[in-house]
Scaffold this motif. Structure first.
Motif, PDB file in Angstrom:
ATOM      1  N   GLY A  22       0.782  -1.235   0.000  1.00  0.00           N
ATOM      2  CA  GLY A  22       0.000   0.000   0.000  1.00  0.00           C
ATOM      3  C   GLY A  22       0.812   1.281   0.000  1.00  0.00           C
ATOM      4  N   SER A  23       2.128   1.187  -0.234  1.00  0.00           N
ATOM      5  CA  SER A  23       2.921   2.422  -0.262  1.00  0.00           C
ATOM      6  C   SER A  23       3.075   2.925  -1.690  1.00  0.00           C
ATOM      7  CB  SER A  23       4.314   2.175   0.325  1.00  0.00           C
ATOM      8  OG  SER A  23       5.098   3.339   0.139  1.00  0.00           O
TER       9      SER A  23
ATOM     10  N   PHE B 120       1.931  -4.250  -6.190  1.00  0.00           N
ATOM     11  CA  PHE B 120       2.062  -2.843  -5.790  1.00  0.00           C
ATOM     12  C   PHE B 120       0.793  -2.104  -6.206  1.00  0.00           C
ATOM     13  CE2 PHE B 120       6.406  -4.407  -6.220  1.00  0.00           C
ATOM     14  CZ  PHE B 120       6.953  -4.001  -5.014  1.00  0.00           C
ATOM     15  N   LEU B 121       0.007  -1.699  -5.221  1.00  0.00           N
ATOM     16  CA  LEU B 121      -1.263  -1.032  -5.542  1.00  0.00           C
ATOM     17  C   LEU B 121      -1.026   0.231  -6.362  1.00  0.00           C
ATOM     18  CD1 LEU B 121      -3.168  -1.514  -2.162  1.00  0.00           C
ATOM     19  CD2 LEU B 121      -3.589  -2.692  -4.328  1.00  0.00           C
ATOM     20  N   LYS B 122       0.116   0.850  -6.152  1.00  0.00           N
ATOM     21  CA  LYS B 122       0.478   2.063  -6.905  1.00  0.00           C
ATOM     22  C   LYS B 122       0.454   1.797  -8.423  1.00  0.00           C
ATOM     23  CE  LYS B 122       4.840   4.521  -7.700  1.00  0.00           C
ATOM     24  NZ  LYS B 122       5.301   3.724  -8.835  1.00  0.00           N
ATOM     25  N   ASP B 123       0.849   0.595  -8.816  1.00  0.00           N
ATOM     26  CA  ASP B 123       0.935   0.266 -10.243  1.00  0.00           C
ATOM     27  C   ASP B 123      -0.259  -0.563 -10.724  1.00  0.00           C
ATOM     28  OD1 ASP B 123       3.465   1.460 -10.219  1.00  0.00           O
ATOM     29  OD2 ASP B 123       4.397  -0.415  -9.552  1.00  0.00           O
ATOM     30  N   ALA B 124      -1.122  -0.967  -9.785  1.00  0.00           N
ATOM     31  CA  ALA B 124      -2.224  -1.867 -10.159  1.00  0.00           C
ATOM     32  C   ALA B 124      -3.334  -1.092 -10.869  1.00  0.00           C
ATOM     33  CB  ALA B 124      -2.787  -2.534  -8.904  1.00  0.00           C
ATOM     34  N   ASP B 125      -4.048  -1.805 -11.718  1.00  0.00           N
ATOM     35  CA  ASP B 125      -5.185  -1.208 -12.424  1.00  0.00           C
ATOM     36  C   ASP B 125      -6.418  -1.344 -11.519  1.00  0.00           C
ATOM     37  OD1 ASP B 125      -6.976  -0.315 -14.345  1.00  0.00           O
ATOM     38  OD2 ASP B 125      -7.174  -2.306 -15.253  1.00  0.00           O
ATOM     39  N   LEU B 126      -6.439  -0.511 -10.482  1.00  0.00           N
ATOM     40  CA  LEU B 126      -7.541  -0.561  -9.512  1.00  0.00           C
ATOM     41  C   LEU B 126      -8.005   0.873  -9.278  1.00  0.00           C
ATOM     42  CD1 LEU B 126      -9.029  -2.687  -7.700  1.00  0.00           C
ATOM     43  CD2 LEU B 126      -7.555  -1.919  -5.847  1.00  0.00           C
ATOM     44  N   LYS B 127      -9.112   1.197  -9.912  1.00  0.00           N
ATOM     45  CA  LYS B 127      -9.569   2.600  -9.873  1.00  0.00           C
ATOM     46  C   LYS B 127     -10.267   2.914  -8.550  1.00  0.00           C
ATOM     47  CE  LYS B 127      -9.869   3.048 -14.859  1.00  0.00           C
ATOM     48  NZ  LYS B 127      -9.908   1.695 -15.431  1.00  0.00           N
TER      49      LYS B 127
ATOM     50  N   SER C  23      -2.600   3.938   4.221  1.00  0.00           N
ATOM     51  CA  SER C  23      -2.430   4.881   3.109  1.00  0.00           C
ATOM     52  C   SER C  23      -3.713   4.922   2.276  1.00  0.00           C
ATOM     53  CB  SER C  23      -1.274   4.407   2.222  1.00  0.00           C
ATOM     54  OG  SER C  23      -1.625   3.170   1.623  1.00  0.00           O
ATOM     55  N   GLY C  24      -3.847   5.957   1.473  1.00  0.00           N
ATOM     56  CA  GLY C  24      -5.009   6.072   0.584  1.00  0.00           C
ATOM     57  C   GLY C  24      -5.090   4.897  -0.380  1.00  0.00           C
ATOM     58  N   LEU C  25      -3.934   4.440  -0.858  1.00  0.00           N
ATOM     59  CA  LEU C  25      -3.923   3.300  -1.791  1.00  0.00           C
ATOM     60  C   LEU C  25      -4.531   2.064  -1.135  1.00  0.00           C
ATOM     61  CD1 LEU C  25      -0.343   3.616  -3.346  1.00  0.00           C
ATOM     62  CD2 LEU C  25      -2.492   3.644  -4.633  1.00  0.00           C
ATOM     63  N   MET C  26      -4.128   1.821   0.116  1.00  0.00           N
ATOM     64  CA  MET C  26      -4.648   0.639   0.821  1.00  0.00           C
ATOM     65  C   MET C  26      -6.137   0.814   1.118  1.00  0.00           C
ATOM     66  SD  MET C  26      -4.167  -2.352   1.961  1.00  0.00           S
ATOM     67  CE  MET C  26      -2.415  -2.707   1.976  1.00  0.00           C
ATOM     68  N   LYS C  27      -6.521   2.042   1.469  1.00  0.00           N
ATOM     69  CA  LYS C  27      -7.937   2.270   1.799  1.00  0.00           C
ATOM     70  C   LYS C  27      -8.811   2.032   0.566  1.00  0.00           C
ATOM     71  CE  LYS C  27     -11.239   3.449   4.640  1.00  0.00           C
ATOM     72  NZ  LYS C  27     -12.403   3.268   3.786  1.00  0.00           N
ATOM     73  N   ASN C  28      -8.339   2.503  -0.588  1.00  0.00           N
ATOM     74  CA  ASN C  28      -9.145   2.291  -1.794  1.00  0.00           C
ATOM     75  C   ASN C  28      -9.234   0.802  -2.142  1.00  0.00           C
ATOM     76  OD1 ASN C  28     -10.673   3.183  -4.137  1.00  0.00           O
ATOM     77  ND2 ASN C  28      -8.916   2.436  -5.299  1.00  0.00           N
TER      78      ASN C  28
END
Ligand SMILES: Cc1cc2nc3c(=O)[nH]c(=O)nc-3n(C[C@H](O)[C@H](O)[C@H](O)COP(=O)(O)O)c2cc1C
Length: 253
Positions: free
Chosen positions: A8-9, A39-46, A93-98
């Protein structure tokens, strides 16, 4: 054994990654373990749009077209899932929350019964308890009691004492997780059983059609297992009390 580490970073090679790599190294010393990093940063997860369709009518009706279902499949294929997040302003983090928001429906319709969970957080010293406590709620997705790992990673060179303490915590958590992976499905603890009974009962109201469908053929728990007689006696009593306390929430007739 396959481990999926969901990161989630926004920093791919930051503190959270280094700590997770520490877990990987120790687990690989213990046996045949394979790690995959998502890596959620690079994942296709809107971003979740908040329509509530996934919870109410079924996740297949989510209007967002992205890789959410593929990520779910990756979780199913794993024996263990690590949810790793830096502490941002006292929480995940916001990424993990989403990521969690996009899987909201799993709180209603748990499914990861054959996977074990580790929750991992790093911070400069604050918010670790809040973040771990929040991530622990995901045991409700079916994982059962998770292994916890919180690590202080200050933005300055670590003292030898802190480094030693961190290494010990990382190794202990890795060993605990490795042990947990050897366990099969367990009978539910009281909270898991209550969660099941509560959702099954509320599904009958019919306001969440996907829940109604999901729970209609379920027996005593999400899967075949033994539930102790004490739990069967106390759960309905506590539920009666809970429904009484929540009576204002009933739909207007
Ligand atoms: C936006 C932001 C908010 C943060 N909030 C906190 C906080 O509330 N408490 C804390 O102790 N550290 C906080 N930190 C520090 C990070 O949690 C810490 O450096 C973490 O190990 C970073 O992990 P990473 O390198 O994997 O991104 C924050 C950092 C950032 C960038």
């Amino acid at each position: 054994m396959k481990i999926l580490a969901i990161m989630g970073s926004p920093r791919n090679k930051g503190n959270t990654y280094k700590v997770t790599r520490g877990v990987e190294e120790r687990m690989k010393q213990l046996g045949n373990v394979e790690f995959e990093y998502l890596f959620l940063k690079d994942a296709d997860l809107k971003m979740c749009r908040g329509c509530f369709n996934c919870v109410k009518n079924g996740e297949e009706l989510c209007p967002i077209k992205d890789s959410r279902a593929e990520i779910e499949n990756k979780m199913f294929e794993a024996d263990g899932v690590i949810l790793a997040s830096p502490v941002y302003c006292e929480n995940v983090s916001g990424l993990m929350k989403n990521f969690i928001d996009r899987f909201s429906f799993v709180f209603h319709r748990p499914r990861f019964f054959d996977q074990k969970l580790m929750v991992l957080a790093t911070s400069a010293g604050g918010g670790l308890k809040e973040t771990i406590d929040y991530l622990k709620k995901l045991q409700i997705w079916g994982f059962g009691t998770p292994v916890e790992l919180s690590v202080i990673t200050p933005p300055w060179p670590q003292s030898d004492a802190l480094q030693k303490k961190n290494e010990k915590n990382i190794n202990n958590a890795a060993e605990e997780f490795y042990q947990k992976l050897q366990e099969g499905r367990q009978p539910p603890n009281f909270m898991q059983y209550m969660h099941f009974r509560f959702l099954k009962e509320t599904s009958k109201l019919g306001y969440l059609p996907a829940d109604l469908e999901f729970y209609k053929d379920k027996g005593e728990f999400f899967y075949d297992t033994s539930v102790s007689p004490l739990k069967k006696i106390f759960a309905p009593l506590i539920m009666k009390f809970a429904f009484f306390m929540m009576r204002d929430m009933e739909p207007k007739s």
